[in-house]
Design a protein around this motif. Structure first.
Motif, mmCIF file in Angstrom:
data_model
loop_
_atom_site.group_PDB
_atom_site.id
_atom_site.type_symbol
_atom_site.label_atom_id
_atom_site.label_comp_id
_atom_site.label_asym_id
_atom_site.label_seq_id
_atom_site.Cartn_x
_atom_site.Cartn_y
_atom_site.Cartn_z
ATOM 1 N N CYS A 224 -14.368 -1.971 6.098
ATOM 2 C CA CYS A 224 -13.187 -1.132 5.879
ATOM 3 C C CYS A 224 -13.091 -0.760 4.406
ATOM 4 C CB CYS A 224 -11.929 -1.876 6.313
ATOM 5 S SG CYS A 224 -10.400 -0.980 5.983
ATOM 6 N N PRO A 225 -12.850 0.516 4.078
ATOM 7 C CA PRO A 225 -12.671 0.896 2.678
ATOM 8 C C PRO A 225 -11.346 0.365 2.135
ATOM 9 C CG PRO A 225 -12.187 2.750 4.105
ATOM 10 C CD PRO A 225 -12.721 1.663 4.986
ATOM 11 N N GLU A 226 -11.284 0.213 0.832
ATOM 12 C CA GLU A 226 -10.035 -0.207 0.199
ATOM 13 C C GLU A 226 -9.138 1.015 0.079
ATOM 14 O OE1 GLU A 226 -8.518 -1.731 -4.144
ATOM 15 O OE2 GLU A 226 -10.288 -2.707 -3.291
ATOM 16 N N VAL A 227 -8.055 1.008 0.816
ATOM 17 C CA VAL A 227 -7.134 2.147 0.854
ATOM 18 C C VAL A 227 -5.927 1.834 -0.012
ATOM 19 C CG1 VAL A 227 -5.688 3.576 2.356
ATOM 20 C CG2 VAL A 227 -7.908 2.781 3.154
ATOM 21 N N GLN A 228 -5.442 2.852 -0.711
ATOM 22 C CA GLN A 228 -4.293 2.657 -1.580
ATOM 23 C C GLN A 228 -3.403 3.891 -1.545
ATOM 24 O OE1 GLN A 228 -6.287 2.057 -5.294
ATOM 25 N NE2 GLN A 228 -6.639 4.223 -5.663
ATOM 26 N N GLY A 229 -2.139 3.709 -1.837
ATOM 27 C CA GLY A 229 -1.198 4.817 -1.857
ATOM 28 C C GLY A 229 0.233 4.318 -1.823
ATOM 29 N N PHE A 230 1.161 5.246 -2.000
ATOM 30 C CA PHE A 230 2.576 4.890 -2.018
ATOM 31 C C PHE A 230 3.140 4.879 -0.599
ATOM 32 C CE2 PHE A 230 2.113 6.196 -6.443
ATOM 33 C CZ PHE A 230 2.877 5.234 -7.093
ATOM 34 N N LEU A 231 3.960 3.861 -0.333
ATOM 35 C CA LEU A 231 4.657 3.719 0.936
ATOM 36 C C LEU A 231 6.081 3.255 0.672
ATOM 37 C CD1 LEU A 231 1.966 1.855 3.096
ATOM 38 C CD2 LEU A 231 2.699 4.233 3.384
ATOM 39 N N GLN A 232 6.958 3.589 1.597
ATOM 40 C CA GLN A 232 8.315 3.062 1.559
ATOM 41 C C GLN A 232 8.349 1.775 2.377
ATOM 42 O OE1 GLN A 232 11.045 4.374 0.054
ATOM 43 N NE2 GLN A 232 10.547 6.506 -0.397
ATOM 44 N N LEU A 233 8.963 0.744 1.827
ATOM 45 C CA LEU A 233 9.053 -0.552 2.492
ATOM 46 C C LEU A 233 10.511 -0.924 2.701
ATOM 47 C CD1 LEU A 233 7.860 -3.316 3.455
ATOM 48 C CD2 LEU A 233 7.981 -4.045 1.055
ATOM 49 N N ARG A 234 10.842 -1.329 3.903
ATOM 50 C CA ARG A 234 12.202 -1.789 4.190
ATOM 51 C C ARG A 234 12.318 -3.260 3.827
ATOM 52 N NH1 ARG A 234 15.644 -1.287 9.856
ATOM 53 N NH2 ARG A 234 17.274 -2.768 9.312
ATOM 54 N N GLU A 235 13.303 -3.571 2.996
ATOM 55 C CA GLU A 235 13.502 -4.941 2.568
ATOM 56 C C GLU A 235 13.945 -5.816 3.738
ATOM 57 O OE1 GLU A 235 16.020 -5.309 -0.793
ATOM 58 O OE2 GLU A 235 14.778 -4.084 -2.095
ATOM 59 N N ALA A 236 13.463 -7.041 3.755
ATOM 60 C CA ALA A 236 13.765 -7.957 4.850
ATOM 61 C C ALA A 236 15.260 -8.226 4.944
ATOM 62 C CB ALA A 236 13.014 -9.273 4.640
ATOM 63 N N GLY A 237 15.814 -8.075 6.144
ATOM 64 C CA GLY A 237 17.223 -8.357 6.382
ATOM 65 C C GLY A 237 18.175 -7.305 5.854
ATOM 66 N N ARG A 238 17.643 -6.201 5.308
ATOM 67 C CA ARG A 238 18.499 -5.146 4.770
ATOM 68 C C ARG A 238 18.031 -3.789 5.285
ATOM 69 N NH1 ARG A 238 18.928 -5.586 -1.581
ATOM 70 N NH2 ARG A 238 20.613 -4.089 -1.120
ATOM 71 N N LYS A 239 18.866 -2.782 5.121
ATOM 72 C CA LYS A 239 18.526 -1.432 5.535
ATOM 73 C C LYS A 239 18.110 -0.563 4.351
ATOM 74 C CE LYS A 239 21.527 -1.449 9.612
ATOM 75 N NZ LYS A 239 22.630 -0.752 10.340
ATOM 76 N N VAL A 240 17.771 -1.201 3.246
ATOM 77 C CA VAL A 240 17.381 -0.491 2.037
ATOM 78 C C VAL A 240 15.862 -0.303 2.020
ATOM 79 C CG1 VAL A 240 17.388 -0.549 -0.483
ATOM 80 C CG2 VAL A 240 19.333 -1.479 0.800
ATOM 81 N N TRP A 241 15.429 0.915 1.690
ATOM 82 C CA TRP A 241 14.010 1.234 1.595
ATOM 83 C C TRP A 241 13.631 1.416 0.132
ATOM 84 C CZ3 TRP A 241 10.588 1.749 5.767
ATOM 85 C CH2 TRP A 241 11.181 1.647 7.032
ATOM 86 N N LYS A 242 12.507 0.858 -0.277
ATOM 87 C CA LYS A 242 12.024 0.993 -1.646
ATOM 88 C C LYS A 242 10.570 1.450 -1.635
ATOM 89 C CE LYS A 242 15.067 -2.207 -4.117
ATOM 90 N NZ LYS A 242 15.131 -3.351 -5.073
ATOM 91 N N ARG A 243 10.211 2.221 -2.641
ATOM 92 C CA ARG A 243 8.874 2.805 -2.737
ATOM 93 C C ARG A 243 7.975 1.914 -3.600
ATOM 94 N NH1 ARG A 243 6.419 7.226 -5.863
ATOM 95 N NH2 ARG A 243 5.089 8.507 -4.507
ATOM 96 N N PHE A 244 6.818 1.533 -3.031
ATOM 97 C CA PHE A 244 5.860 0.698 -3.732
ATOM 98 C C PHE A 244 4.467 1.280 -3.575
ATOM 99 C CE2 PHE A 244 9.245 -2.313 -2.538
ATOM 100 C CZ PHE A 244 9.528 -2.885 -3.766
ATOM 101 N N HIS A 245 3.579 0.858 -4.469
ATOM 102 C CA HIS A 245 2.166 1.236 -4.365
ATOM 103 C C HIS A 245 1.436 0.123 -3.616
ATOM 104 C CE1 HIS A 245 -2.000 2.148 -5.702
ATOM 105 N NE2 HIS A 245 -1.553 3.388 -5.665
#
Length: 500
Positions: A224-245
């Motif tokens: 498998c190639p090493e894939v990278q990019g920005f994604l939004q992640l939903r914090e555990a137990g919350r409805k807040v989404w944050k953008r990470f690489h």
């Protein structure tokens, strides 16, 4: 007990478990014979497994009485109370299991299968029973309706194991439908699934290698190639989404807490993909408040129900999500001994491609074989006298879906795979006499209006104001299956639904 049966002879009944107990007063001791048993009176059946084991020495002098309900006293041998039926443990070999499969119309069919039946084998069985056109695009989709999650089962997966992993009473189901994206990952154009920007680290490490060659090497080697990019992640137990690489590596999926930094100090471990399944999120905005409609989910095996424990992520567009999903499949394939391999479908039946160097040539031969087989059947469109039959013959075709709305069209094509050339034809909602060709290209669905016209008493159909004319919709579709025409790509796969 039969409704007309009479009470047996007045023999003293045994105690619980079929054994007479010492020191317990007998209800029939009174010299008046047994009391009358009412037919509607419920009888309590004692649990007998433990009592039989405890009182076996006392029963040695009594005649054996056969147990009329062995399946209630022996859960280990019962197809009703077995741990598999209750979703508690792996299925046992040599035992038949009932698997329920749904069609896209909601109809259900139950099939009796063995514990080792794979998704591919069950699809082949359903194709035969529904008399559907045999091809390699049929798939089984695992659908968790309450979580709005779905995924396509790999060919080698055991359907019994998948079904037994669901919690009792869940609204999860297996759906039998087309999935044209199922084998796109193993075809010659797979490099389009991996944009250069998302595999840049691999290109930097292999500067002498072209992008397409690099991806093909990964596919051939099973890595498998090493894939990278920005994604939004939903914090555990919350409805807040944050953008990470994010970065997908051999050791798992990580995200950086400081921009695009790959410094180990800034990398946070998110999930072990070897112990998880990856699902598409179908109603992300409604259920999870996703920033876009391109959500997906990492669901660990140990999470049986509920949202707790799910890793919810969201891409910015469909191309990014497709890249991550393809990378996850390759990742799981690289660590699995029973993973999906490249297939050749140029013949009457599919075969496994064992030689990695053969993958590209087989894909080209498949296209050439199809072209040679079909070219002689088609000719350039020519006007002909219309008839009531030719004007309505398209209704018999599997690619025609009648009064299907634009929204339902988008969902149907999306479910069956956003692959170049997936299409269907439907009636136009705005123009009562017109039709619409809905086509997927570059993971986007485009709609082309087909208008009927009449000239000198002849009816024809056109998509380009009469420059190219077709006698009926069948001729229009067949022409564009071998000629792109005004379309961005040829028509390759038609959406269809079968009744189970």
């Amino acid at each position: 007990m039969d409704g007309g049966a009479q009470p047996s002879s007045p023999r003293e009944p045994p105690g619980p478990g079929g054994v007479e107990q010492e020191g317990v007063p007998n209800e029939w001791d009174g010299g008046e014979g047994p009391p009358e048993v009412k037919r509607s009176q419920p009888l309590f059946i004692h649990g007998c497994s433990r009592q039989l084991a405890e009182e076996e020495p006392r029963a040695s002098s009594l005649p054996s009485i056969p147990n009329p309900f062995p399946e209630l006293c022996s859960p280990s041998n019962s197809p009703i109370l077995s741990s598999t039926a209750l979703g508690q443990g792996p299925p046992r070999e040599g035992v038949s299991h009932v698997v329920k499969v749904f069609g896209e119309d909601g109809a259900c069919r139950s099939l009796e299968v063995s514990a080792g039946t794979t998704a591919r084998q069950l699809c082949e069985t359903l194709v035969r029973r529904t008399r559907a056109l045999q091809d390699h695009s049929w798939a089984l989709v695992e659908l968790h309706q309450h979580l709005a999650l779905e995924r396509c089962l790999e060919d080698h997966e055991s359907v019994v194991e998948v079904q037994s992993s669901w919690p009792p009473g869940a609204d999860s189901r297996l759906v039998f439908r087309k999935n044209f994206a199922k084998y796109e990952l193993f075809k010659s154009n797979a490099q389009s699934l991996f944009p250069e920007v998302m595999v840049s680290s691999c290109l930097e490490a292999n500067k002498s290698m072209a992008h397409s060659e690099l991806i093909q090497n990964f596919l051939n080697s099973g890595s498998c190639p090493e894939v990278q990019g920005f994604l939004q992640l939903r914090e555990a137990g919350r409805k807040v989404w944050k953008r990470f690489h994010f970065s997908l590596r051999r050791s798992g999926l990580y995200y950086s807490t400081k921009g695009t930094s790959k410094d180990p100090r800034h990398l946070q471990y998110l999930a072990d993909l070897t112990e998880s399944n990856i699902y598409y999120v179908t109603q992300g905005k409604k259920l999870y408040g996703t920033p876009t409609e391109f959500g997906f989910c990492i669901k660990p095996y140990k999470v049986r129900s509920g949202v707790k424990g799910l890793k919810l992520l969201c891409s910015e567009d469909e191309q990014s999500r497709s890249c991550w999903m393809a990378a996850f499949r390759l990742f799981k394939r690289s660590v699995s001994d029973n993973a999906l391999v490249a297939m050749d479908f140029s013949g009457c039946t599919g075969r496994v491609i064992e030689n990695p160097n053969e993958v590209l040539t087989v894909a080209l031969e498949e296209a050439q074989a199809w072209r040679k087989k079909t070219t002689h059947r088609y000719s350039l469109p020519a006007a002909c006298h219309s008839s009531p039959l030719s004007a309505a013959i398209h209704r018999t075709q599997p690619w025609f879906h009648g009064r299907l709305s634009r929204e339902d069209t988008q969902q149907l094509i999306g479910r069956q795979g956003l692959v170049d050339g997936v299409f269907l034809v439907r009636e136009s909602q705005r123009n009562p006499k017109g039709f619409v060709l809905s086509l997927c290209h570059l993971q986007r669905i485009k709609h082309y209006l087909i208008l009927p016209s009449e000239e000198e008493g002849r009816l024809y159909f056109t998509m380009d104001d009469g420059q190219t004319r077709f006698a009926d919709l069948i001729q229009l579709v067949e022409f564009h299956q071998i000629n792109r025409g005004i379309l961005p790509c040829k028509l390759r796969h038609y959406c269809t639904c079968v009744a189970l």
